[in-house]
Design an enzyme around this catalytic site. Structure first.
Site, PDB file in Angstrom:
ATOM      1  CD  GLU A 141      47.169  57.455  50.975  1.00 36.68           C
ATOM      2  OE1 GLU A 141      47.336  56.423  51.657  1.00 36.68           O
ATOM      3  OE2 GLU A 141      47.234  57.466  49.729  1.00 36.68           O
ATOM      4  CE1 TYR A 187      50.361  51.667  36.162  1.00 38.43           C
ATOM      5  CE2 TYR A 187      48.513  51.016  37.560  1.00 38.43           C
ATOM      6  CZ  TYR A 187      49.840  50.887  37.178  1.00 38.43           C
ATOM      7  OH  TYR A 187      50.635  49.956  37.806  1.00 38.43           O
ATOM      8  CE  LYS A 197      42.105  52.980  42.708  1.00 34.82           C
ATOM      9  NZ  LYS A 197      43.151  52.830  41.749  1.00 34.82           N
ATOM     10  NE  ARG A 199      52.246  51.002  48.591  1.00 30.34           N
ATOM     11  CZ  ARG A 199      51.308  50.898  47.659  1.00 30.34           C
ATOM     12  NH1 ARG A 199      50.186  50.275  47.938  1.00 30.34           N
ATOM     13  NH2 ARG A 199      51.472  51.440  46.479  1.00 30.34           N
ATOM     14  CG  LEU A 245      43.186  48.882  49.365  1.00 32.59           C
ATOM     15  CD1 LEU A 245      42.510  50.246  49.494  1.00 32.59           C
ATOM     16  CD2 LEU A 245      42.578  47.902  50.360  1.00 32.59           C
ATOM     17  CE  LYS A 272      42.517  53.714  46.549  1.00 27.60           C
ATOM     18  NZ  LYS A 272      43.528  54.632  46.042  1.00 27.60           N
ATOM     19  CD  GLU A 312      38.417  53.330  56.689  1.00 27.76           C
ATOM     20  OE1 GLU A 312      39.520  53.599  56.175  1.00 27.76           O
ATOM     21  OE2 GLU A 312      38.282  52.497  57.584  1.00 27.76           O
TER      22      GLU A 312
END
Ligand code: NAD
Length: 331
Positions: free
Chosen positions: A174, A41, A314, A140, A88, A119, A117
C-alpha cells in the site's frame, strides 16, 4: 429493503445500486475523490451482494460485485499484471468473522493459524525487482491492467531502488500518506486558495497517479508491503515468514501484525485497535485477517474477485455518516 420484495422490485433496485456504485467508484478510483463516505458505499455494496444472493438470476459480469474496482488513466502506460491484483471480502461484525472461520474450516483440513495485519488506507501498488533492482511499479487499476507509475514510485523514499539481495521478485503493498504530511499539505493548499483533500487516501492517490513525478515527491508518501506475488528466490511458506523475509530484503512491512490461533484471538486483536488506531501516524480502515500457512491458502483458493483465505474487517466510520451529494434517497 424488505426480504419479500418481488423479482421486479429487486431488479430495479439492483440496477439503481449498480449505477450508484459505478458512479461513486468512478469518482473514487479514477478521480481520487470521495463523494460518499466509505461506510455508506460499503452499505450500498452489501445491499447489492445480498440482493444478488437472493436473486442469482440478477448476477451479471458487469456488476461491481464481480469486478475489482478501479480504472486506468490514459495518461499512463498500461501494465498487464502477470497475476491479477485482487480485492478483499469484507466483514463488519463478530458474526461475519465467525462465519468466515467456519467457511475456512470447511475448505481445508490442513493445520492453519491466522495472521492479522493493519488495513492501511492508501492505494495498492505492485513492485517488480529484477536481480535486486527496481524495474517496475504499477497501480492495481482494474486488477488485470494497472498504470505504470515507476517514475513516481522512485520518489517515495521508503521504496528501495535496490534490494539487499539480488532477488527477482514481485511484491505488493500500500502506498499511503502519513497523517502529518496530510495536515501540512492541506494547510499549504488552504493558504494557496486550493481545494483541500477530504482524506489522506485521496491525497495519496492523487499524488501517486500524477503525471508529474515532481508532484509525487512533494506529497511525502510512504509504503508498507504485505504480499509476495512472485517469490523468485524467496523461501517462505507462510505469510509471517514472507513478511520477515521482506524485512531482510529492505522492503518495509508493518510490524503491528500478529499471528492468532483462534478467531476469538483475532477478535481481541481487532478490539485492541479500536482505540489504538487514532494514535497511529497513518490511517487504517480495518484489519485484514489472512490464513497464515501457504499450503492451507492454496487449498482454500480464490473467488473471481478476492482470496477466500482472507477477509477485511472494516471499522465503523470515525465521523459517522457523511452525506455529500445525491445519496439521501438511497439509504
Ligand atoms: P478494500 O479496500 O475493501 O480492500 C482491499 C485492499 O486493501 C487491497 O487492494 C489493498 O490495497 C488494501 N490493503 C491494505 N492493507 C492490506 C493488507 N495488510 N493486506 C492486504 N490488503 C491490504 O477493497 P478495494 O477493492 O480496494 O476498495 C473497496 C473499498 O473502497 C470499499 O469497500 C469502500 O470502502 C472504498 N470505496 C469507497 C468509495 C467512496 O465513494 N467512498 C468508492 C469506491 C470504493
Amino acid at each position: 429493503m424488505s426480504i419479500n420484495q418481488t423479482f421486479e422490485e429487486a431488479k430495479k433496485r439492483v440496477s439503481d445500486l449498480r449505477d450508484l456504485l459505478d458512479k461513486y467508484g468512478y469518482h473514487y478510483y479514477v478521480q481520487d475523490k470521495s463523494v460518499i463516505s466509505d461506510a455508506d458505499y460499503d452499505r450500498l455494496y452489501k445491499e447489492l451482494v445480498e440482493l444478488e444472493e437472493q436473486f442469482p438470476n440478477l448476477v451479471s459480469n458487469d456488476s461491481p460485485t464481480q469486478r475489482v474496482g478501479g480504472t486506468i488513466s490514459s495518461g499512463f502506460e498500461k501494465v498487464v499484471h502477470d497475476i491479477p491484483m485482487l480485492s478483499l471480502g469484507n466483514a463488519f461484525d463478530e458474526n461475519d468473522l465467525i462465519e468466515f472461520d467456519n467457511r475456512i474450516k470447511k475448505l481445508t483440513d490442513k493445520p492453519f493459524s491466522y495472521i492479522c495485519e493493519l488495513k492501511i488506507d492508501g492505494l495498492a501498488i505492485a513492485l517488480k525487482y529484477k536481480a535486486g533492482k527496481l524495474v517496475l511499479a504499477a497501480t492495481r487499476g482494474n486488477g488485470t491492467i494497472g498504470e505504470n507509475v515507476t517514475q513516481n514510485i522512485r520518489t517515495v523514499k521508503s521504496v528501495p531502488l535496490r534490494l539487499k539481495k539480488p532477488y527477482t521478485i514481485e511484491v505488493r503493498g500500500e502506498c499511503y500518506m502519513p497523517k502529518s504530511s496530510f495536515v501540512v499539505l492541506n494547510e499549504e493548499r488552504e493558504e494557496n486558495g486550493e481545494a483541500v483533500f477530504a482524506n489522506p487516501r485521496n491525497a495519496a492517490a492523487g499524488g501517486l497517479r500524477n503525471l508529474d513525478a515532481k508532484e509525487t515527491a512533494k506529497r511525502n508518501l510512504s509504503t508498507f508491503f504485505y504480499t509476495v506475488a512472485d517469490f523468485g528466490e524467496m523461501t517462505a511458506n507462510s505469510q509471517e515468514d514472507a513478511l520477515k523475509e521482506l524485512d531482510e530484503l529492505g522492503i518495509r512491512t508493518n510490524h503491528e501484525r500478529k499471528v492468532c490461533e483462534t478467531i476469538e484471538e483475532v477478535w481481541a486483536y481487532i478490539q485492541s485497535f479500536l482505540d489504538k488506531r487514532t494514535q497511529l501516524p497513518y490511517e487504517i480502515d480495518g484489519i485484514v485477517i489472512k490464513v497464515n500457512e501457504f499450503e492451507a491458502q492454496g487449498e482454500i483458493g480464490y473467488t473471481v474477485k478476492a482470496p477466500r483465505w482472507a477477509i477485511a474487517y472494516k471499522f465503523k466510520a470515525e465521523e459517522g455518516t457523511t452525506v455529500i451529494r445525491d445519496i439521501e434517497w438511497t439509504i
